[in-house]
Design a protein around this motif. Structure first.
Motif, PDB file in Angstrom:
ATOM      1  N   TYR A  76       0.815  -1.211   0.000  1.00  0.00           N
ATOM      2  CA  TYR A  76       0.000   0.000   0.000  1.00  0.00           C
ATOM      3  C   TYR A  76       0.854   1.268   0.000  1.00  0.00           C
ATOM      4  O   TYR A  76       0.313   2.377   0.035  1.00  0.00           O
ATOM      5  CB  TYR A  76      -0.936   0.005   1.213  1.00  0.00           C
ATOM      6  N   ARG A 126      -3.547   4.244   1.605  1.00  0.00           N
ATOM      7  CA  ARG A 126      -4.819   3.968   2.276  1.00  0.00           C
ATOM      8  C   ARG A 126      -5.257   2.537   1.990  1.00  0.00           C
ATOM      9  O   ARG A 126      -5.151   2.056   0.861  1.00  0.00           O
ATOM     10  CB  ARG A 126      -5.903   4.946   1.819  1.00  0.00           C
ATOM     11  N   VAL A 160      -1.672   1.166  11.287  1.00  0.00           N
ATOM     12  CA  VAL A 160      -2.633   2.040  10.618  1.00  0.00           C
ATOM     13  C   VAL A 160      -3.179   3.043  11.618  1.00  0.00           C
ATOM     14  O   VAL A 160      -3.081   2.841  12.833  1.00  0.00           O
ATOM     15  CB  VAL A 160      -3.814   1.245   9.987  1.00  0.00           C
ATOM     16  N   THR A 161      -3.751   4.117  11.104  1.00  0.00           N
ATOM     17  CA  THR A 161      -4.363   5.102  11.978  1.00  0.00           C
ATOM     18  C   THR A 161      -5.712   4.597  12.459  1.00  0.00           C
ATOM     19  O   THR A 161      -6.230   3.596  11.976  1.00  0.00           O
ATOM     20  CB  THR A 161      -4.576   6.440  11.231  1.00  0.00           C
ATOM     21  N   THR A 207     -13.452   6.630   7.837  1.00  0.00           N
ATOM     22  CA  THR A 207     -12.631   6.881   6.663  1.00  0.00           C
ATOM     23  C   THR A 207     -11.759   5.660   6.418  1.00  0.00           C
ATOM     24  O   THR A 207     -11.608   4.805   7.283  1.00  0.00           O
ATOM     25  CB  THR A 207     -11.714   8.107   6.853  1.00  0.00           C
ATOM     26  N   ARG A 208     -11.188   5.593   5.240  1.00  0.00           N
ATOM     27  CA  ARG A 208     -10.261   4.505   4.941  1.00  0.00           C
ATOM     28  C   ARG A 208      -9.005   4.679   5.775  1.00  0.00           C
ATOM     29  O   ARG A 208      -8.452   5.760   5.856  1.00  0.00           O
ATOM     30  CB  ARG A 208      -9.942   4.496   3.446  1.00  0.00           C
ATOM     31  N   ARG A 209      -8.561   3.609   6.388  1.00  0.00           N
ATOM     32  CA  ARG A 209      -7.413   3.685   7.286  1.00  0.00           C
ATOM     33  C   ARG A 209      -6.144   4.054   6.524  1.00  0.00           C
ATOM     34  O   ARG A 209      -5.880   3.528   5.446  1.00  0.00           O
ATOM     35  CB  ARG A 209      -7.177   2.339   7.967  1.00  0.00           C
ATOM     36  N   VAL A 210      -5.354   4.946   7.107  1.00  0.00           N
ATOM     37  CA  VAL A 210      -4.102   5.366   6.504  1.00  0.00           C
ATOM     38  C   VAL A 210      -2.976   4.506   7.050  1.00  0.00           C
ATOM     39  O   VAL A 210      -2.829   4.348   8.264  1.00  0.00           O
ATOM     40  CB  VAL A 210      -3.809   6.853   6.802  1.00  0.00           C
TER      41      VAL A 210
END
Length: 244
Positions: A18, A23, A54-55, A60-63
């Motif tokens: 990724y 993301r 990951v955040t 939201t989609r995890r960063v």
């Protein structure tokens, strides 16, 4: 199933599938990909979050936090200088600062007399706003008195201390793995009992006088340490030449 999904995603993240700060697919897409419910995906993402991969932003989609940043022991860099060298923005948030009598181990590490006091700080350190490490530092009185006067959000103690003539020139490091305690979990957002990379460090000034004894605990996947060894400069090599 969530453990299997977490393991698969962990492997993809650590191998760079990724990219840096990329993301992950949306929860629905991941659920379809693995043939599981969204609840299972959320459990898997919670594991990755506790591991620091990951955040934790919901909705939201995890960063992806990216791979570990390598810190070399070939030179002594403060956390702040190390962060800047990678293009990251360092941060420091003071959680607590106390002055108390030093215990026997602290007196030994800092070469203090019986009855001496120490200053103990606990700070959350961040890279570009992302929590990566809890820093616990014990200072001898002459250093701690300066630190105690600093604003709680000052980024670098080392830089300010240098301005006061206190230099950090040599350090001994010990690296191991420890379980996160309740304070670690609160500050880093990880699970209590989860693994953290610990660096214990005693730093001295040019005269060999200890100026700090510190314990830093990093989230997994946020830092790696490199060490360069040379046979030419080792005690073993010197001994071998003497035998020749």
């Amino acid at each position: 199933m969530y453990r299997k999904v977490a393991a698969d995603l962990r492997e993809a993240i650590t191998t760079g599938a990724y990219g840096e700060a990329g993301r992950l697919p949306a929860e629905g897409a991941l659920a379809e990909q693995y043939g599981v419910s969204r609840g299972t995906v959320r459990q898997a993402l919670a594991v990755l979050r506790s591991d620091g991969l990951v955040t934790s932003r919901r909705g939201t989609r995890r960063v992806v936090l990216g791979g570990a940043r390598v810190q070399s022991f070939s030179e002594l860099l403060s956390f702040t200088h190390w962060a800047y060298s990678m293009g990251e923005e360092p941060g420091g948030i003071l959680d607590s600062l106390v002055r108390r009598p030093a215990d026997a181990a602290e007196r030994d590490q800092l070469r203090l007399e019986p009855g001496a006091e120490v200053y103990v700080t606990v700070r959350l350190r961040t890279l570009s706003g992302t929590p990566v490490m809890v820093e616990r530092t014990i200072y001898p009185p002459r250093v701690g008195e300066i630190v105690a006067e600093l604003p709680p959000d000052v980024v670098s103690h080392t830089e300010v201390l240098r301005e006061h003539g206190i230099l950090f020139t040599d350090a001994d490091h010990t690296i191991d793995i420890v379980a996160a305690n309740a304070e670690d979990a609160r500050l880093l957002g990880c699970r209590r009992g989860g693994p953290l990379l610990r660096e214990r460090r005693r730093t001295t000034d040019p005269t060999g006088t200890p100026v700090e004894w510190s314990q830093d605990r990093y989230l997994p996947g946020t830092v790696a340490f490199s060490v360069h060894n040379s046979l030419a400069t080792s005690a073993l090599s010197r001994h071998a030449r003497e035998l020749d």
